[in-house]
Design a protein around this motif. Structure first.
Motif, mmCIF file in Angstrom:
data_model
loop_
_atom_site.group_PDB
_atom_site.id
_atom_site.type_symbol
_atom_site.label_atom_id
_atom_site.label_comp_id
_atom_site.label_asym_id
_atom_site.label_seq_id
_atom_site.Cartn_x
_atom_site.Cartn_y
_atom_site.Cartn_z
ATOM 1 N N UNK A 1 0.940 -0.766 0.099
ATOM 2 C CA UNK A 1 0.362 -0.121 -0.379
ATOM 3 C C UNK A 1 0.505 1.169 0.082
ATOM 4 N N UNK A 2 1.764 1.272 0.744
ATOM 5 C CA UNK A 2 2.821 2.604 1.156
ATOM 6 C C UNK A 2 3.738 2.518 0.221
ATOM 7 N N UNK A 3 3.931 1.720 -0.918
ATOM 8 C CA UNK A 3 5.026 1.757 -2.335
ATOM 9 C C UNK A 3 4.357 2.425 -3.490
ATOM 10 N N UNK A 4 2.969 1.804 -3.654
ATOM 11 C CA UNK A 4 1.906 1.649 -4.175
ATOM 12 C C UNK A 4 1.351 3.213 -4.407
ATOM 13 N N UNK A 5 0.544 3.406 -3.400
ATOM 14 C CA UNK A 5 0.334 4.673 -2.753
ATOM 15 C C UNK A 5 -1.538 4.465 -2.432
ATOM 16 N N UNK A 6 -2.007 3.467 -2.992
ATOM 17 C CA UNK A 6 -3.319 3.130 -3.277
ATOM 18 C C UNK A 6 -3.230 2.082 -2.094
ATOM 19 N N UNK B 1 6.567 2.564 -12.040
ATOM 20 C CA UNK B 1 7.910 2.824 -11.389
ATOM 21 C C UNK B 1 7.433 2.385 -10.192
ATOM 22 N N UNK B 2 6.704 2.675 -9.419
ATOM 23 C CA UNK B 2 6.043 2.222 -8.247
ATOM 24 C C UNK B 2 5.382 1.206 -7.720
ATOM 25 N N UNK B 3 4.267 0.460 -9.148
ATOM 26 C CA UNK B 3 3.861 -0.798 -9.236
ATOM 27 C C UNK B 3 4.755 -2.445 -9.384
ATOM 28 N N UNK B 4 6.049 -1.433 -10.667
ATOM 29 C CA UNK B 4 7.330 -2.595 -10.847
ATOM 30 C C UNK B 4 8.459 -3.119 -9.385
ATOM 31 N N UNK B 5 8.294 -1.629 -8.615
ATOM 32 C CA UNK B 5 8.932 -2.110 -7.543
ATOM 33 C C UNK B 5 8.306 -2.623 -6.441
#
Length: 82
Positions: free
Chosen positions: A11-16, A40-44
């Motif tokens: 949740x933190x990495x994707x922001x949702x 990049x957020x999803x890829x990470x």
């Protein structure tokens, strides 16, 4: 349309915390590939599938599980307990 839920550090990495997506993915792995290509957020977040678990309609599943008929996909880190 599938509801996708993200928990903990995902949740933190994707922001949702959640989103609804239209997908043609046949399996969870296909869905992960689609999501990872978004940015990049999803890829990470999806870079290391060994650090993730998935549930389909609130039942634990494998990444090769089919998505046909699934309404909800939840991604979360492995749980530990003591």
């Amino acid at each position: 349309m599938i509801e996708i839920l993200y928990f903990a550090w995902l949740r933190e990495k994707i922001g949702l915390p959640r989103e609804r997506v239209e997908t043609g993915a046949a399996t969870v792995a296909d869905l992960v590939q689609e999501l990872a290509l978004r940015d990049d957020a999803y890829a990470l977040a999806f870079a290391d599938l060994t650090s993730l678990r998935v549930a389909l309609d609130q039942e634990l599943a494998d990444f090769d599980a089919p998505l046909a008929g699934v309404r909800e996909v939840a991604f979360f880190p492995p749980m530990t307990g003591g």
